[in-house]
Enzyme design. Structure first.
Site, PDB file in Angstrom:
ATOM      1  N   ASP A  52      -2.451   4.987  -4.581  1.00 49.47           N
ATOM      2  CA  ASP A  52      -2.222   4.091  -3.599  1.00 49.47           C
ATOM      3  C   ASP A  52      -1.920   5.095  -2.351  1.00 49.47           C
ATOM      4  OD1 ASP A  52       0.881   3.394  -1.740  1.00 49.47           O
ATOM      5  OD2 ASP A  52       0.285   4.416  -1.121  1.00 49.47           O
ATOM      6  N   TYR A  57      -2.753   8.287   6.018  1.00 53.18           N
ATOM      7  CA  TYR A  57      -3.248   9.311   5.283  1.00 53.18           C
ATOM      8  C   TYR A  57      -4.748  10.257   5.735  1.00 53.18           C
ATOM      9  CZ  TYR A  57       0.798   6.942   2.061  1.00 53.18           C
ATOM     10  OH  TYR A  57       2.013   6.068   2.403  1.00 53.18           O
ATOM     11  N   LYS A  82      -3.704   1.529   3.140  1.00 51.24           N
ATOM     12  CA  LYS A  82      -3.075   0.658   3.703  1.00 51.24           C
ATOM     13  C   LYS A  82      -3.619   0.448   5.700  1.00 51.24           C
ATOM     14  CE  LYS A  82       0.877   2.003   1.507  1.00 51.24           C
ATOM     15  NZ  LYS A  82       0.555   2.997   1.300  1.00 51.24           N
ATOM     16  N   HIS A 113       0.515  -1.493   6.942  1.00 54.95           N
ATOM     17  CA  HIS A 113       1.622  -0.405   6.415  1.00 54.95           C
ATOM     18  C   HIS A 113       3.416  -0.975   7.258  1.00 54.95           C
ATOM     19  CE1 HIS A 113       1.018   4.137   5.836  1.00 54.95           C
ATOM     20  NE2 HIS A 113       2.520   3.912   5.497  1.00 54.95           N
TER      21      HIS A 113
END
Length: 265
Positions: A52, A57, A82, A113
């Site tokens: 994930d 990120y 996401k 997200h």
């Protein structure tokens, strides 16, 4: 690092478009640079087959490098990323950027997200449906949505999200939330399961001690027995392996009830 191979659960859950999602995944939030590559590589070596990540990120390239170098076939790994709602109008461009970084031609799950403001969710969701139809994302879903927002995007497109990823742990357990998602045919996926004081909670620690397990293993097993997807994260290889080593025990009904009750305390 211990030599004993972790007993990794192979349980999966069926998704809207026919995919199957492993209930256990490896989360990569806050993992950057070499740490992200090393941790993701360790997770794949330990037997995780669900990764994930997310655009924000800023580690999709590292996750992609770890997967490409792991020797694990791409088709054996369920890969999630996401899209932040501030990419509205550039959703497919964002996904293609993610695919390039991840070194793949599709993701298995693509999530909004967090919710957009106003009517933006429906517009973004239409782009997600387009991505699914183009084969860029095999399944599409949302994150941090409540059930009213899930209903909103479903009504706008007649396509329901396959998954809703939310913060979830025994301390946040809500039976109505779980039942509401199941009634809609939406898989609930939990993040930050090992945060917020869960590992130090006396009830969780007592169950873990009695079972001869770590508090993290108890929390992960609790998710699995509820059929809720869980994505623990760590940078420590031994802890990564330990968190996956949950296939050879079950929590008793009374322990599950005691953990559920923490959400009401």
């Amino acid at each position: 690092m211990t030599d004993t191979a972790p007993r990794v659960p192979d349980a999966t859950v069926s998704l809207t478009n026919g995919g199957r999602m492993p209930l256990l995944g490896f989360g990569t939030w806050q993992l950057r640079g070499r740490d992200a590559v090393r941790a993701t590589s360790a997770a794949l070596a330990a037997g995780y087959r669900h990764l994930d990540t997310a655009t924000i990120y800023r580690n999709e390239g590292e996750v992609g490098r770890a997967l490409a170098g792991s020797g694990v076939p791409r088709e054996d790994v369920f890969l999630t990323t996401k899209c932040p709602p501030d990419r509205a109008g550039r959703e497919l461009e964002t996904l293609r950027e993610s695919l390039a970084l991840l070194q793949t031609d599709h993701v298995d799950l693509w999530l909004i997200h967090w919710p957009a403001g106003g009517s933006g969710n429906a517009d973004i969701w239409r782009a997600f449906v387009e991505a699914r139809e183009a084969g860029l994302a095999r399944e599409i879903g949302v994150s941090n949505f409540d059930t009213s927002l899930v209903d909103e995007v479903t009504k706008a497109t007649e396509v329901r999200p396959a998954v809703n990823q939310v913060e979830w742990s025994p301390l946040l357990f809500d039976a109505d939330t779980l039942a509401g998602h199941r009634a809609r045919g939406v898989v609930l996926e939990g993040y930050s399961a090992l945060r917020g004081g869960t590992l130090a909670h006396p009830v969780i620690r007592e169950i873990a001690e009695r079972a001869g397990r770590t508090p993290a293993q108890v929390i992960i097993r609790w998710h699995l027995q509820h059929g809720v997807v869980v994505i623990p994260k760590s940078v420590d290889p031994d802890r990564i392996r330990s968190n996956a080593d949950v296939a050879d025990f079950t929590l008793a009904d009374e322990d599950m009830s005691a953990l559920d009750a923490l959400g009401r305390s």
